[in-house]
Every structure is written in structure tokens, then in C-alpha cells.
Design a protein around this motif. Structure first.
Motif, PDB file in Angstrom:
ATOM      1  N   PHE A  22      -5.837  19.768 -16.254  1.00 54.93           N
ATOM      2  CA  PHE A  22      -6.547  19.421 -15.020  1.00 54.93           C
ATOM      3  C   PHE A  22      -7.082  17.992 -15.033  1.00 54.93           C
ATOM      4  N   TYR A  23      -7.482  17.508 -16.198  1.00 50.72           N
ATOM      5  CA  TYR A  23      -8.098  16.191 -16.268  1.00 50.72           C
ATOM      6  C   TYR A  23      -7.142  15.065 -15.905  1.00 50.72           C
ATOM      7  N   TRP A  24      -5.836  15.339 -16.016  1.00 47.80           N
ATOM      8  CA  TRP A  24      -4.841  14.338 -15.593  1.00 47.80           C
ATOM      9  C   TRP A  24      -5.030  13.990 -14.117  1.00 47.80           C
ATOM     10  N   TYR A  25      -5.357  14.975 -13.327  1.00 58.16           N
ATOM     11  CA  TYR A  25      -5.499  14.762 -11.892  1.00 58.16           C
ATOM     12  C   TYR A  25      -6.797  14.014 -11.579  1.00 58.16           C
ATOM     13  N   LEU A  26      -7.784  14.155 -12.446  1.00 60.03           N
ATOM     14  CA  LEU A  26      -8.977  13.323 -12.321  1.00 60.03           C
ATOM     15  C   LEU A  26      -8.652  11.869 -12.662  1.00 60.03           C
ATOM     16  N   ILE A  27      -7.815  11.672 -13.684  1.00 62.36           N
ATOM     17  CA  ILE A  27      -7.358  10.324 -14.025  1.00 62.36           C
ATOM     18  C   ILE A  27      -6.612   9.718 -12.849  1.00 62.36           C
ATOM     19  N   MET A  28      -5.755  10.511 -12.203  1.00 65.28           N
ATOM     20  CA  MET A  28      -4.996  10.025 -11.056  1.00 65.28           C
ATOM     21  C   MET A  28      -5.910   9.685  -9.892  1.00 65.28           C
ATOM     22  N   ALA A  29      -6.994  10.437  -9.732  1.00 59.38           N
ATOM     23  CA  ALA A  29      -7.967  10.118  -8.689  1.00 59.38           C
ATOM     24  C   ALA A  29      -8.618   8.765  -8.972  1.00 59.38           C
ATOM     25  N   THR A  30      -8.909   8.510 -10.255  1.00 60.90           N
ATOM     26  CA  THR A  30      -9.491   7.225 -10.652  1.00 60.90           C
ATOM     27  C   THR A  30      -8.510   6.087 -10.407  1.00 60.90           C
ATOM     28  N   VAL A  31      -7.244   6.297 -10.784  1.00 59.15           N
ATOM     29  CA  VAL A  31      -6.211   5.280 -10.555  1.00 59.15           C
ATOM     30  C   VAL A  31      -6.062   5.012  -9.063  1.00 59.15           C
ATOM     31  N   GLY A  86       0.813  -1.209   0.000  1.00 57.93           N
ATOM     32  CA  GLY A  86       0.000   0.000   0.000  1.00 57.93           C
ATOM     33  C   GLY A  86       0.847   1.261   0.000  1.00 57.93           C
ATOM     34  N   PHE A  87       1.916   1.250   0.792  1.00 59.22           N
ATOM     35  CA  PHE A  87       2.826   2.401   0.835  1.00 59.22           C
ATOM     36  C   PHE A  87       3.482   2.623  -0.525  1.00 59.22           C
ATOM     37  N   PHE A  88       3.886   1.544  -1.167  1.00 60.29           N
ATOM     38  CA  PHE A  88       4.510   1.675  -2.488  1.00 60.29           C
ATOM     39  C   PHE A  88       3.519   2.245  -3.497  1.00 60.29           C
ATOM     40  N   HIS A  89       2.260   1.896  -3.381  1.00 60.21           N
ATOM     41  CA  HIS A  89       1.267   2.421  -4.321  1.00 60.21           C
ATOM     42  C   HIS A  89       0.948   3.889  -4.051  1.00 60.21           C
ATOM     43  N   ILE A  90       1.120   4.333  -2.820  1.00 55.88           N
ATOM     44  CA  ILE A  90       1.031   5.774  -2.548  1.00 55.88           C
ATOM     45  C   ILE A  90       2.153   6.499  -3.288  1.00 55.88           C
ATOM     46  N   ASN A  91       3.347   5.910  -3.268  1.00 49.62           N
ATOM     47  CA  ASN A  91       4.470   6.480  -4.016  1.00 49.62           C
ATOM     48  C   ASN A  91       4.197   6.507  -5.515  1.00 49.62           C
ATOM     49  N   THR A  92       3.502   5.480  -5.997  1.00 53.64           N
ATOM     50  CA  THR A  92       3.123   5.437  -7.413  1.00 53.64           C
ATOM     51  C   THR A  92       2.334   6.681  -7.800  1.00 53.64           C
ATOM     52  N   ILE A  93       1.311   6.989  -7.038  1.00 49.45           N
ATOM     53  CA  ILE A  93       0.476   8.148  -7.332  1.00 49.45           C
ATOM     54  C   ILE A  93       1.291   9.437  -7.248  1.00 49.45           C
ATOM     55  N   ILE A  94       2.154   9.541  -6.251  1.00 47.21           N
ATOM     56  CA  ILE A  94       2.985  10.749  -6.100  1.00 47.21           C
ATOM     57  C   ILE A  94       3.846  10.968  -7.337  1.00 47.21           C
ATOM     58  N   PHE A  95       4.499   9.925  -7.806  1.00 43.23           N
ATOM     59  CA  PHE A  95       5.378  10.080  -8.969  1.00 43.23           C
ATOM     60  C   PHE A  95       4.598  10.334 -10.253  1.00 43.23           C
ATOM     61  N   PHE A  96       3.400   9.765 -10.386  1.00 39.90           N
ATOM     62  CA  PHE A  96       2.590  10.058 -11.563  1.00 39.90           C
ATOM     63  C   PHE A  96       2.063  11.489 -11.528  1.00 39.90           C
ATOM     64  N   LEU A  97       1.751  11.984 -10.338  1.00 41.94           N
ATOM     65  CA  LEU A  97       1.357  13.384 -10.216  1.00 41.94           C
ATOM     66  C   LEU A  97       2.508  14.306 -10.597  1.00 41.94           C
ATOM     67  N   LEU A  98       3.712  13.975 -10.135  1.00 43.32           N
ATOM     68  CA  LEU A  98       4.889  14.765 -10.487  1.00 43.32           C
ATOM     69  C   LEU A  98       5.162  14.696 -11.986  1.00 43.32           C
ATOM     70  N   SER A  99       4.901  13.539 -12.595  1.00 41.79           N
ATOM     71  CA  SER A  99       5.067  13.395 -14.047  1.00 41.79           C
ATOM     72  C   SER A  99       4.114  14.329 -14.782  1.00 41.79           C
ATOM     73  N   GLY A 100       2.888  14.425 -14.284  1.00 42.45           N
ATOM     74  CA  GLY A 100       1.914  15.328 -14.900  1.00 42.45           C
ATOM     75  C   GLY A 100       2.353  16.772 -14.821  1.00 42.45           C
ATOM     76  N   LEU A 101       2.942  17.167 -13.677  1.00 39.43           N
ATOM     77  CA  LEU A 101       3.464  18.526 -13.543  1.00 39.43           C
ATOM     78  C   LEU A 101       4.621  18.756 -14.506  1.00 39.43           C
ATOM     79  N   ALA A 102       5.508  17.769 -14.612  1.00 42.50           N
ATOM     80  CA  ALA A 102       6.676  17.905 -15.493  1.00 42.50           C
ATOM     81  C   ALA A 102       6.263  18.024 -16.958  1.00 42.50           C
ATOM     82  N   LEU A 103       5.172  17.350 -17.319  1.00 40.52           N
ATOM     83  CA  LEU A 103       4.697  17.364 -18.707  1.00 40.52           C
ATOM     84  C   LEU A 103       3.660  18.463 -18.961  1.00 40.52           C
TER      85      LEU A 103
END
Length: 272
Positions: free
Chosen positions: A220-229, A199-216
Motif C-alpha cells: 500500500f505504501y507504494w501508492y502513498l509514494i506515488m501520491a507524493t511524486v 503535464g499530460f505526459f506526467h499524468i502518463n508517468t504516474i499511470i505507468f508507475f502505478l501499473l508497475s507497482g501492481l505488476a510487482l
């Protein structure tokens, strides 16, 4: 022995890296060659793992029906297939660029290492995660673009995602691995703590995907996708507990098979 759906975990993230590297989609030739390289790499990794694990699989009740165990496929046939896939990975990588060749060699070595890893370290899940985590890096490099922090962020997200769900998958072999002296997070820490780590590792997954969205600079819809994931990952953990592992396959395969294409689709739809 090797199913096409085995590529569904890494291939969408490989395409993610390929599409994200430049402002425009790559040429059709690059896309095809790179995709073939990815399938070859995945097939080599799966094939060599089955070959090196065949003795263990013959003793594990869960894996008694695997083709190498039943004799449906011989070890020689599997070895020829796996080596052919390894050569295919190198050839297709060479058609892209020298950086891809170097990365392909690293992936081949890591694939062999992973097959032995559970014999000596409980960190075997992270080696698998690293292998799949290199897929967006490979996609990025396939376009000839210089390596930046962005594909590394995506790759770290993938690495933690894979390590987490591989721990969940390993829970079903807890008793067998313990008796055989094999290593895993469940064997090292027990089922309950191992699932907490996942579970902790999957929290890290979301954090890094959120950071990827910022880098790219995704919208706004990316963050809705991340909420779904995030919801899918929570559901995955709700399905499995240290007292009930009956739904491991649903948690492991079906939910994760949704996550990777969903993230790729999210990137395509959310790109500026």
C-alpha cells in the motif's frame, strides 16, 4: 562538462530494474559493473551531445559558459573522453551478458540520434525519454532475467517523465530555437500548449508507475509514494508558466532530482 549529478535521473531507475528483476538483490559484482556501465553510458550521451551541439551553443546566450564554448575543454579532449565512455559502456555490458551489449549499442546509437533530432523533429524529447526509459530495462536484463512487461512499464513511466520535463526545459530556448529553425514542442505548438503536453505526459508517468507497482505486487505504501511524486510533479508545473520561465531550473533539476531516488526508495521499502 559532465557532472556526476547528471547520472541522478537515470541511475535510480536503472537500479530499480536491477533490484526488481529477482527476489533477491544481485551480487555486489553485478551491481558495481552495471553501475559503471550506466555512468559510462550517461557520460557518453552528455559528452557527444555537447560536441555535436557546440556550434549551436556558441550562438545561444544561455550556453555561452559551457566549457567547450569557452575553450576550457577542447573538442579533441571531449571526443576522446566521450569515445572512452562509449567503449567503457560496451566493455562493462560485455561483462554482464550479450543482451546488455545489444542494448548498449542501441543506447549509443540513440544518444547520437538525439543530438541531431532537434534539427529535424519536435519529437526529440521522446528520443531522450526513450534513452533514459531503457535504463530499468537494462537493469532487468543485467541480472540475466528474461524480459517481461514489468520493466517495460517502468521504462514507459520514465520515458514520459523525461519527455515532460525536457519540454519544460526547452521552453527557455523557445525564442532562440525559433530563430535558428530548431525543433521542439514549444516551437511546434507554442509555450502554453507545450506545457500542457508536458503535464499530460506526467499524468502518463504516474499511470505507468502505478501499473508497475501492481505488476510487482508492491504494498500500500507504494501508492502513498506515488501520491507524493504526483504532488512534486504538480509543484513542478506550478513553478513554470508560458508567461514566467524564471524558475525553469528549479522545476527541471531540483524537483526531478528528488523524484527518481524517491521512487527507488519507495520500491525498496514497498517490496513484498
Amino acid at each position: 562538462m559532465i557532472k556526476i549529478e547528471h547520472s541522478i535521473f537515470a541511475l535510480p531507475f536503472a537500479w530499480f530494474g536491477l533490484f526488481a528483476a529477482q527476489d533477491t538483490f544481485p551480487s555486489l559484482l553485478t551491481f558495481i559493473v552495471f553501475s559503471l556501465a550506466m555512468v559510462c553510458g550517461r557520460s557518453f550521451a552528455m559528452g557527444i551531445n555537447r560536441i555535436l551541439d557546440v556550434k549551436i551553443d556558441t550562438e545561444n546566450p544561455r550556453t555561452l559558459m559551457r566549457p567547450l564554448v569557452t575553450g576550457e575543454i577542447t573538442k579533441k579532449q571531449a571526443l576522446i573522453f566521450s569515445l572512452s565512455m562509449g567503449v567503457g559502456l560496451l566493455i562493462f555490458s560485455a561483462l554482464l551478458n550479450i543482451k546488455c551489449v545489444i542494448l548498449a549499442i542501441i543506447i549509443l546509437c540513440l544518444s547520437v540520434l538525439y543530438s541531431y533530432a532537434k534539427r529535424f523533429t519536435f519529437l526529440c524529447h521522446f528520443i531522450l525519454g526513450l534513452i533514459l526509459g531503457l535504463s530499468p530495462v537494462a537493469g532487468w536484463l543485467a541480472t540475466g532475467t528474461e524480459l517481461t512487461l514489468t520493466p517495460i512499464l517502468i521504462g514507459l513511466g520514465v520515458m514520459f517523465w523525461v519527455a515532460g520535463f525536457d519540454i519544460i526545459y526547452a521552453c527557455q530556448d523557445f525564442e532562440f530555437d525559433l530563430k535558428q529553425g530548431l525543433n521542439s514542442f514549444p516551437v511546434k505548438y507554442g509555450l502554453n500548449t507545450a506545457l500542457t503536453f508536458a503535464g499530460f505526459f506526467h499524468i502518463n508517468t504516474i499511470i505507468f508507475f502505478l501499473l508497475s507497482g501492481l505488476a510487482l505486487n508492491l504494498n500500500f505504501y507504494w501508492y502513498l509514494i506515488m501520491a507524493t511524486v504526483s504532488g512534486l510533479l504538480i509543484w513542478q508545473h506550478k513553478l513554470v508558466s508560458h508567461t514566467n520561465l524564471s524558475k525553469v531550473n528549479i522545476a527541471f533539476f531540483y524537483i526531478n532530482a528528488i523524484i527518481s531516488p524517491l521512487i527507488l526508495l519507495g520500491f525498496i521499502l514497498c517490496s513484498p
